[in-house]
Scaffold this motif. Structure first.
Motif, PDB file in Angstrom:
ATOM      1  N   MET A   1     -40.301   5.482 -11.860  1.00 24.08           N
ATOM      2  CA  MET A   1     -39.146   4.867 -11.019  1.00 24.08           C
ATOM      3  C   MET A   1     -38.112   4.118 -11.950  1.00 24.08           C
ATOM      4  N   ARG A   2     -38.544   3.366 -13.002  1.00 23.19           N
ATOM      5  CA  ARG A   2     -37.588   2.669 -13.578  1.00 23.19           C
ATOM      6  C   ARG A   2     -36.694   3.517 -14.299  1.00 23.19           C
ATOM      7  N   SER A   3     -37.297   4.621 -14.830  1.00 27.47           N
ATOM      8  CA  SER A   3     -36.321   5.568 -15.510  1.00 27.47           C
ATOM      9  C   SER A   3     -35.161   6.020 -14.780  1.00 27.47           C
ATOM     10  N   GLY A   4     -35.712   6.494 -13.454  1.00 29.91           N
ATOM     11  CA  GLY A   4     -34.800   7.034 -12.232  1.00 29.91           C
ATOM     12  C   GLY A   4     -33.768   6.193 -12.025  1.00 29.91           C
ATOM     13  N   ARG A   5     -33.996   4.793 -11.911  1.00 26.12           N
ATOM     14  CA  ARG A   5     -32.884   3.817 -11.925  1.00 26.12           C
ATOM     15  C   ARG A   5     -32.048   3.678 -13.143  1.00 26.12           C
ATOM     16  N   GLY A   6     -32.551   4.018 -14.174  1.00 21.76           N
ATOM     17  CA  GLY A   6     -31.916   3.631 -15.195  1.00 21.76           C
ATOM     18  C   GLY A   6     -30.375   4.175 -15.489  1.00 21.76           C
ATOM     19  N   PRO A   7     -30.101   5.480 -15.120  1.00 23.68           N
ATOM     20  CA  PRO A   7     -28.803   5.858 -15.308  1.00 23.68           C
ATOM     21  C   PRO A   7     -27.557   5.263 -14.221  1.00 23.68           C
ATOM     22  N   TRP A   8     -28.232   4.956 -13.050  1.00 23.67           N
ATOM     23  CA  TRP A   8     -27.649   4.211 -12.011  1.00 23.67           C
ATOM     24  C   TRP A   8     -27.011   2.817 -12.556  1.00 23.67           C
ATOM     25  N   LEU A   9     -28.159   1.970 -13.105  1.00 27.33           N
ATOM     26  CA  LEU A   9     -27.814   0.942 -13.581  1.00 27.33           C
ATOM     27  C   LEU A   9     -26.946   0.756 -14.662  1.00 27.33           C
ATOM     28  N   ARG A  10     -26.973   1.730 -15.596  1.00 24.70           N
ATOM     29  CA  ARG A  10     -25.915   1.880 -16.927  1.00 24.70           C
ATOM     30  C   ARG A  10     -24.540   2.310 -16.305  1.00 24.70           C
ATOM     31  N   LEU A  11     -24.689   3.120 -15.125  1.00 24.71           N
ATOM     32  CA  LEU A  11     -23.218   3.505 -14.431  1.00 24.71           C
ATOM     33  C   LEU A  11     -22.705   2.187 -13.776  1.00 24.71           C
ATOM     34  N   LEU A  12     -23.533   1.602 -13.282  1.00 18.03           N
ATOM     35  CA  LEU A  12     -22.995   0.320 -12.711  1.00 18.03           C
ATOM     36  C   LEU A  12     -22.548  -0.638 -13.443  1.00 18.03           C
ATOM     37  N   LEU A  13     -23.001  -1.034 -14.746  1.00 18.36           N
ATOM     38  CA  LEU A  13     -22.862  -1.861 -15.686  1.00 18.36           C
ATOM     39  C   LEU A  13     -21.360  -1.632 -16.175  1.00 18.36           C
ATOM     40  N   LEU A  14     -21.301  -0.023 -16.491  1.00 19.09           N
ATOM     41  CA  LEU A  14     -19.779   0.248 -17.074  1.00 19.09           C
ATOM     42  C   LEU A  14     -18.715   0.419 -16.031  1.00 19.09           C
ATOM     43  N   ALA A  15     -19.123   0.692 -14.955  1.00 18.44           N
ATOM     44  CA  ALA A  15     -18.106   0.568 -13.741  1.00 18.44           C
ATOM     45  C   ALA A  15     -17.659  -0.904 -13.473  1.00 18.44           C
ATOM     46  N   ALA A  16     -18.757  -1.987 -13.731  1.00 21.99           N
ATOM     47  CA  ALA A  16     -18.193  -3.301 -13.639  1.00 21.99           C
ATOM     48  C   ALA A  16     -17.257  -3.549 -14.684  1.00 21.99           C
ATOM     49  N   CYS A  17     -17.494  -3.048 -15.918  1.00 25.35           N
ATOM     50  CA  CYS A  17     -16.600  -3.360 -17.198  1.00 25.35           C
ATOM     51  C   CYS A  17     -15.173  -2.782 -17.030  1.00 25.35           C
ATOM     52  N   PHE A  18     -15.270  -1.559 -16.303  1.00 31.38           N
ATOM     53  CA  PHE A  18     -13.846  -0.985 -16.055  1.00 31.38           C
ATOM     54  C   PHE A  18     -13.102  -1.775 -15.233  1.00 31.38           C
ATOM     55  N   LEU A  19     -13.899  -2.235 -14.065  1.00 25.83           N
ATOM     56  CA  LEU A  19     -13.160  -2.914 -12.924  1.00 25.83           C
ATOM     57  C   LEU A  19     -12.591  -4.280 -13.539  1.00 25.83           C
ATOM     58  N   LEU A  20     -13.439  -4.895 -14.610  1.00 23.48           N
ATOM     59  CA  LEU A  20     -13.010  -6.118 -15.261  1.00 23.48           C
ATOM     60  C   LEU A  20     -11.804  -5.841 -15.951  1.00 23.48           C
ATOM     61  N   GLY A  21     -11.511  -4.761 -16.792  1.00 22.15           N
ATOM     62  CA  GLY A  21     -10.416  -4.199 -17.535  1.00 22.15           C
ATOM     63  C   GLY A  21      -9.321  -4.198 -16.547  1.00 22.15           C
ATOM     64  N   LEU A  22      -9.670  -3.470 -15.251  1.00 23.09           N
ATOM     65  CA  LEU A  22      -8.507  -3.284 -14.436  1.00 23.09           C
ATOM     66  C   LEU A  22      -7.787  -4.791 -14.060  1.00 23.09           C
ATOM     67  N   VAL A  23      -8.646  -5.768 -13.532  1.00 27.80           N
ATOM     68  CA  VAL A  23      -8.272  -6.893 -13.249  1.00 27.80           C
ATOM     69  C   VAL A  23      -7.643  -7.724 -14.468  1.00 27.80           C
ATOM     70  N   LEU A  24      -8.035  -7.543 -15.595  1.00 27.85           N
ATOM     71  CA  LEU A  24      -7.309  -8.259 -16.663  1.00 27.85           C
ATOM     72  C   LEU A  24      -6.089  -7.701 -16.917  1.00 27.85           C
ATOM     73  N   GLY A  25      -5.877  -6.396 -16.760  1.00 28.79           N
ATOM     74  CA  GLY A  25      -4.532  -5.688 -17.036  1.00 28.79           C
ATOM     75  C   GLY A  25      -3.319  -6.193 -16.004  1.00 28.79           C
ATOM     76  N   GLN A  26      -4.013  -6.219 -14.885  1.00 30.26           N
ATOM     77  CA  GLN A  26      -3.172  -6.675 -13.639  1.00 30.26           C
ATOM     78  C   GLN A  26      -2.585  -8.262 -13.897  1.00 30.26           C
ATOM     79  N   VAL A  27      -3.493  -9.139 -14.431  1.00 30.04           N
ATOM     80  CA  VAL A  27      -3.376 -10.234 -14.671  1.00 30.04           C
ATOM     81  C   VAL A  27      -2.341 -10.459 -15.779  1.00 30.04           C
ATOM     82  N   LEU A  28      -2.517  -9.996 -16.875  1.00 30.05           N
ATOM     83  CA  LEU A  28      -1.593  -9.924 -18.205  1.00 30.05           C
ATOM     84  C   LEU A  28      -0.313  -9.420 -17.885  1.00 30.05           C
ATOM     85  N   SER A  29      -0.338  -8.228 -17.029  1.00 33.10           N
ATOM     86  CA  SER A  29       0.875  -7.489 -16.513  1.00 33.10           C
ATOM     87  C   SER A  29       1.972  -8.348 -16.120  1.00 33.10           C
TER      88      SER A  29
END
Length: 202
Positions: A1-29
């Motif tokens: 079960m844990r291994s099945g959730r692993g890829p989704w958790l990593r995807l969510l982590l990286l997606a959250a990082c990408f979203l953070l970058g989007l927000v920072l780009g809007q703020v600094l622009s």
């Protein structure tokens, strides 16, 4: 079960990082100076003054290859290093930041027309590179975390990550998609950008 959730958790982590970058780009622009907006306007006016879109050259081909391949290839390489466990989230934030910052510069210079212009410049690129990046970055994060655990584990015998057939086939498929995206951009994007510029500067 844990291994099945692993890829989704990593995807969510990286997606959250990408979203953070989007927000920072809007703020600094928002701090982009009027001079920068004017320079962008002058550049696009010069592009629009051309009678026809420029033909692809060695320089434009090399530039397109770098733009399309830089983040997926970097993610792939970080999958071979333990430091990738820390750097992959940082790279993902940077990816989101520079994309958002660039788009916001267009909107700052041209208002609502800048959205259409940004779609012409970045639309196809994002449609191709974003899925390719995450397709490589998610398993690369798993590999780099596995490598990091080898150096941090003080007891037991952690199993080192393996780079099997699926790993290489995935990267080969991603490279094929990226090359197709580069060719499409070189053939389609100049004409599309020229059409959008005519709508804006008519």
């Amino acid at each position: 079960m844990r291994s099945g959730r692993g890829p989704w958790l990593r995807l969510l982590l990286l997606a959250a990082c990408f979203l953070l970058g989007l927000v920072l780009g809007q703020v600094l622009s928002a701090r982009v100076s009027a001079d920068t907006a004017r320079e962008l306007t002058e550049y696009l006016n010069g592009y629009f003054s051309l009678q026809s879109p420029p033909e692809p050259s060695a320089k434009t081909v090399a530039s397109a290859l770098v733009v399309y391949f830089r983040y997926p290839v970097l993610a792939f390489l970080l999958g071979f290093a333990s430091v990738g466990a820390a750097l992959l989230p940082v790279v993902t934030v940077a990816y989101g930041f520079f994309l958002s910052f660039s788009v916001c510069c267009f909107t700052a210079a041209f208002g609502h027309d800048g959205v259409l212009l940004a779609l012409a410049v970045f639309g196809l690129r994002c449609l191709v590179t974003l899925p390719c990046y995450f397709a490589v970055a998610v398993p690369a994060l798993e590999k780099s975390v596995g490598l990091a655990s080898l150096s941090l584990e003080k007891s037991g015998r952690p199993v080192p990550p393996t780079y099997g057939r699926t790993w290489w086939l995935r990267f080969g498929a991603v490279c094929g998609v990226l090359i197709a995206g580069v060719l499409t951009e070189l053939l389609v994007s100049p004409g599309l950008l020229n059409w959008v510029l005519r709508l804006i500067f008519k």
